[in-house]
Write an enzyme that holds these catalytic residues in place. Structure first.
Site, PDB file in Angstrom:
ATOM      1  NE  ARG A 278     -13.485  26.882   0.899  1.00 29.70           N
ATOM      2  CZ  ARG A 278     -14.161  27.558   1.241  1.00 29.70           C
ATOM      3  NH1 ARG A 278     -15.246  27.364   1.885  1.00 29.70           N
ATOM      4  NH2 ARG A 278     -15.278  28.952   0.394  1.00 29.70           N
ATOM      5  CE1 TYR A 318     -21.031  31.398   0.950  1.00 29.24           C
ATOM      6  CE2 TYR A 318     -20.403  30.317   2.806  1.00 29.24           C
ATOM      7  CZ  TYR A 318     -19.985  31.822   1.957  1.00 29.24           C
ATOM      8  OH  TYR A 318     -19.135  32.394   2.495  1.00 29.24           O
ATOM      9  CB  CYS A 346     -37.816  31.294  14.734  1.00 27.38           C
ATOM     10  SG  CYS A 346     -38.004  30.945  16.352  1.00 27.38           S
ATOM     11  CD  GLU A 347     -34.546  32.820   9.053  1.00 24.73           C
ATOM     12  OE1 GLU A 347     -34.064  32.550   8.007  1.00 24.73           O
ATOM     13  OE2 GLU A 347     -34.052  34.231   9.643  1.00 24.73           O
TER      14      GLU A 347
END
Ligand code: PLP
Length: 421
Positions: A278, A318, A346-347
Site C-alpha cells: 500500500r 472497508y 444498482c446497489e
C-alpha cells in the site's frame, strides 16, 4: 507526498494535465505516477540502508506489468500470493531469486511452478503446507528455501478485514508452536530453513504493534539458533499505512519504521526483507471519473459519477475514505456544498461518500479519487457488465495506457454457449 498537484488551475499527473488523459482515454480510469512509485520504493530502500536487505513489493496492491517493471528496474523484489502473481512477476522480468511466495493456501501446482521457475523463499503458513513443499521439492531433486510465518498474537489496531496477526486470524503458525514446527521442518528432506516471517496486517498507522511483533521475532531468532537452526533472513512483512485524508495525523514514515527495524532486530545480523504494498502504490495512483448527473434528492444532492463500486470497491468493502477532488481547481473561497457521491451500479452500497463537502460541480466535470493506487484496479470487476477499468501510467510529460478498456464484444465473447442451447 505525491505528484498529483494543481498547476495553473488544473490537476496534473507529473507534467501531464489529467484532463488531456481523460480526453484521450475516456473515463473512468486509474492513473499512476512513475515518480511517486519510485520515490516510495526509494524511501524504504533508504530506510534499511546499512543492513543487508531486499524490498519485496507486495504486488497484490497493484500488479500491472508496467508498475512491476518500474519497481523491478529499481531493484525491487516481489511478494506474491498466488501462482498468477508469480507468473505476472516473471512476465515483468523479475528473476525467481527475487520472488517471495506468501499465502495460506498455496496449491501443489503453484508450489511446483515456483520451484521449477526459481524462488527466493516460500513463507510457509502451516504444517501440512510444509510437508507438501518438502515432498514436491524432493521429487524434483531440489530443496526449497523456507521461512515459517509466525503469528505473534499482537493487535495491529487496524480494520478487522485487514488485521492478520492475532491468534484468531487464519494466518501463520502460533509463535508458541514455532520451535516444534522448525524442528519438524529441519528434519524434512526437501526443506532448507533459512529464516522467520511475520506480517501482522495492513494500513497500520502506529508503530507500536510492529515493535511488539519484531521483539518477539528477535527472541524467537535467538531460541531457534540455540536449537541449532541457521536463521539468517527475517521477512518482516508489510502493512505500513498511508494518509487517506489531508487532515489526518500523518502515519509513521518509512524512515521511522527502518529505525525501529534496526533497533529491534538489527543486532541479529540477519538479512532483512520487507513487503510493503500500500505505501508504495497507494498515493501513487488516482481514479479519474466524470460526473454524469447532478441529481437533487430530498434534503440531499447526489453526484452520480461514471465510476462505480466495481471500479473502486474500498468504500463499500472497508468503509474506506478517499479524498475526491475536482480536476479543475476550485476558486479560492468558493462556497462548498454537501453531496452524496455515488456510482451507477444498482446497489445502495455503490456510494463513495455521504455528505461530502465539495465545490459546486456540474455534469461533465472531472473528479479524481486520491490515494486509489493500492487495492483499487486489482480489485475491480465487470459487475453490471461495466468494462474493466483501464490503467494509465504517467512519467514526466508522457503517458501510456497500460491496460486497455475492453469493448463489449470482448467481454461478451468470454462466455461460451453449451452445445445443448
Ligand atoms: C497484503 C500483504 C502485504 C502488503 O500489505 P500492505 O498493507 O499493502 O503493505 C505484505 N505481506 C503479505 C503476506 C500480505 O498478505
Amino acid at each position: 507526498m505525491d505528484h498529483f498537484l494543481y498547476r495553473d488551475g488544473e490537476l496534473f499527473a507529473e507534467d501531464v494535465p489529467v484532463a488531456d488523459i481523460a480526453a484521450a482515454v475516456g473515463t473512468p480510469f486509474y492513473l499512476y505516477s512513475t515518480a511517486t512509485l519510485t520515490r516510495h520504493y526509494q524511501l524504504f530502500d533508504d530506510a534499511l540502508d546499512g543492513m543487508e536487505h531486499m524490498v519485496c513489493y507486495a504486488m497484490k496492491a497493484a500488479s500491472n506489468q508496467a508498475i512491476l517493471k518500474t519497481l523491478a528496474d529499481l531493484g525491487a523484489g516481489m511478494d506474491v500470493v498466488s501462482g498468477g502473481e508469480y507468473a505476472r512477476a516473471k512476465a515483468a522480468g523479475v528473476p525467481g531469486e527475487r520472488i517471495v511466495f506468501s499465502g495460506v493456501g498455496k496449491t501443489r501446482a503453484e508450489i511446483r511452478a515456483a520451484l521449477e521457475g526459481g524462488i527466493r523463499q516460500f513463507n510457509v503458513e502451516s504444517e501440512p503446507e510444509l510437508l507438501v513443499i518438502s515432498e514436491i521439492a524432493a521429487s524434483l531433486g531440489k530443496t526449497a528455501p523456507i521461512t515459517v510465518r509466525v503469528n505473534p498474537d499482537v493487535d495491529a489496531k487496524t480494520h478487522a478485514k485487514i488485521a492478520t496477526g492475532k491468534s484468531e486470524n487464519k494466518f501463520g503458525i502460533p509463535i508458541a508452536k514455532a520451535r516444534a514446527v522448525y524442528a519438524e521442518a529441519a528434519a524434512l528432506p526437501g526443506i532448507d530453513v533459512i529464516g522467520i516471517d511475520v506480517h501482522i496486517g495492513s494500513q497500520l498507522t502506529d508503530l507500536e504493534p510492529y515493535e511488539l511483533a519484531y521483539r518477539k521475532v528477535a527472541d524467537l531468532t535467538e531460541q531457534l539458533r540455540a536449537d541449532g537452526h541457521n536463521i539468517r533472513r527475517l521477512d518482516l512483512g508489510g502493512g505500513l499505512g498511508i494518509p487517506y485524508t489531508r487532515s489526518n495525523e500523518a502515519p509513521p514514515l518509512p524512515s521511522d519504521y527502518g529505525a525501529l527495524i534496526k533497533r529491534t532486530v538489527g543486532h541479529l545480523g540477519c538479512e532483512i526483507e520487507i513487503e510493503p504494498g500500500r505505501l508504495i502504490a497507494g498515493n501513487a495512483g488516482i481514479l479519474v471519473s466524470r460526473v454524469i448527473y447532478v441529481k437533487e434528492g430530498e434534503g440531499r444532492n447526489f453526484l452520480i459519477l461514471d465510476g462505480a463500486m466495481n471500479d473502486l470497491i474500498r468504500p463499500a468493502m472497508y468503509d474506506a475514505h478517499h479524498d475526491i477532488v475536482p480536476v479543475v481547481e476550485p476558486d479560492a473561497g468558493v462556497e462548498q456544498q454537501p453531496y452524496d457521491i455515488v456510482g451507477p451500479v444498482c446497489e445502495s452500497g455503490d456510494t463513495f461518500a455521504k455528505n461530502r463537502m465539495m465545490p459546486p460541480l456540474r455534469a461533465g466535470d472531472l473528479v479524481a479519487f486520491r490515494s486509489a493506487g493500492a487495492y483499487g484496479a486489482v480489485m475491480a470487476s465487470e459487475y453490471n457488465t461495466r468494462p474493466l477499468v483501464p490503467e494509465v501510467l504517467a512519467k514526466c510529460d508522457q503517458f501510456a495506457v497500460i491496460r486497455q478498456r475492453p469493448d463489449f464484444d470482448e467481454i461478451i465473447n468470454r462466455d461460451t454457449i453449451p452445445p445443448w442451447l
